[in-house]
Design an enzyme around this catalytic site. Structure first.
Site, PDB file in Angstrom:
ATOM      1  N   LYS A  26      45.563  92.577  76.138  1.00  0.00           N
ATOM      2  CA  LYS A  26      45.997  91.578  77.117  1.00  0.00           C
ATOM      3  C   LYS A  26      45.656  90.194  76.583  1.00  0.00           C
ATOM      4  O   LYS A  26      44.743  90.000  75.774  1.00  0.00           O
ATOM      5  CB  LYS A  26      45.332  91.797  78.484  1.00  0.00           C
ATOM      6  CG  LYS A  26      43.787  91.781  78.494  1.00  0.00           C
ATOM      7  CD  LYS A  26      43.159  90.401  78.517  1.00  0.00           C
ATOM      8  CE  LYS A  26      41.631  90.478  78.610  1.00  0.00           C
ATOM      9  NZ  LYS A  26      40.974  89.165  78.360  1.00  0.00           N
ATOM     10  N   ASP A  42      37.780  94.225  83.814  1.00  0.00           N
ATOM     11  CA  ASP A  42      39.163  94.196  83.320  1.00  0.00           C
ATOM     12  C   ASP A  42      39.860  95.544  83.430  1.00  0.00           C
ATOM     13  O   ASP A  42      41.092  95.614  83.315  1.00  0.00           O
ATOM     14  CB  ASP A  42      39.211  93.737  81.859  1.00  0.00           C
ATOM     15  CG  ASP A  42      38.979  92.249  81.686  1.00  0.00           C
ATOM     16  OD1 ASP A  42      38.953  91.526  82.715  1.00  0.00           O
ATOM     17  OD2 ASP A  42      38.801  91.798  80.542  1.00  0.00           O
TER      18      ASP A  42
END
Length: 296
Positions: free
Chosen positions: A13, A138
């Site tokens: 990401k 996350d």
């Protein structure tokens, strides 16, 4: 019953922006960020065992098996579900550790996705996200399934449509320890919150990372990489570092910049994704379809 899944993708990401808006009484920082999935991935091979043992099949320098997030994720799902099966896990690392790309969290999420499928534990997306939060802030994003505007400590997620950009990413050659960044006195902790509508309407206004100034002061290599890449666009650091990136409208533009990168840095290009690539791997059994999401 299916016994193996090979080459399960664990995508990286990028944080298109990252603001620190406050701090909770327990010391955790309140964040706002835009998570962008990209097509650079680690890959995981998973094989079911009948004896209940969770075994990492390959060595990863500097990462003992017992503390590896893929092993912890498997054991957490095992305990939560009461499943008596085990697994052999082989992780093929491509994402750098300490790079701000979410590699370890993504690996854990892909482990949960693969084993939820292979073990037939039947957890929903929401249940997996709640479980994943125990492994790291996350992890829920990678289980969410699409790009997201995130708040809280990163676990409050809203779907976000992003541009179909290409990215050039530089690895400055250092690992940035996240605790060192968040504990720094110099860290800005009171950025004014933005709304998802503000970000969507003109993203470039909000494309800054509050952690970047601290990381650049502590690690000059990060600062050097940002300054070099800024020749070609609005370069910034992702997460708490160390990787830096710049967005480009097409692959040709990214390739042109990639050819100019000095040899002292590892560099690569990646394409923006709109959904997690495990959705295709799991087909009609994927948790995002079960959640009623259309991921195109």
């Amino acid at each position: 019953m299916m016994r193996t899944l090979k080459q399960c993708p664990a995508p990286a990401k990028l944080n298109l922006f990252l603001h620190v808006t406050g701090r909770r009484p327990d010391g955790y920082h309140l964040l706002q960020t835009a998570f962008q999935l990209i097509d650079r991935c680690d890959y995981l091979d998973v094989e079911v065992r009948d004896d209940g043992i969770v075994h990492r099949s390959n060595d990863l320098p500097g990462v003992p098996a017992d503390s590896d997030l893929i092993v912890r994720a498997a054991k957490l799902l095992q305990t939560h579900s009461g499943c008596g099966l085990g697994a052999n896990l082989t992780l093929h690392k491509q994402l750098p550790m300490g790079g701000g790309l979410g590699g370890g969290s993504s690996d854990a999420a892909t482990t949960l996705l693969a084993l939820n499928h292979l073990w037939n534990t039947g957890l929903t997306r929401a249940e997996l996200m709640k479980l994943g939060l125990q492994l790291g802030a996350d992890v829920p994003f990678f289980l969410f399934g699409e790009n997201a505007f995130a708040e809280g400590v990163g676990e409050e997620l809203q779907a976000l449509r992003t541009a179909e950009d290409w990215f050039v990413v530089l690895e400055p050659g250092v690992q940035v320890p996240t605790p060192a960044i968040f504990s720094a006195k110099e860290l800005t902790r009171d950025t004014n919150p933005v709304r998802i509508a503000d970000f969507s309407s003109d993203a470039k206004i909000h494309w800054k990372n509050d952690l970047q100034t601290v990381a650049c002061a502590l690690f000059p290599q990060v600062d050097e990489a940002i300054k070099w890449l800024s020749q070609y666009g609005h370069a910034k650091m992702t997460g708490s570092g160390a990787c830096v990136f710049c967005a480009f409208a097409d692959e040709t533009a990214a390739d042109t910049v990639l050819k100019q990168v000095p040899d002292r840095w590892t560099s690569w290009k990646a394409k923006a994704l709109s959904r997690h690539p495990m959705a295709q791997k799991l087909g009609s059994k994927n948790i995002w379809l079960e959640a009623g999401l259309t991921l195109k």
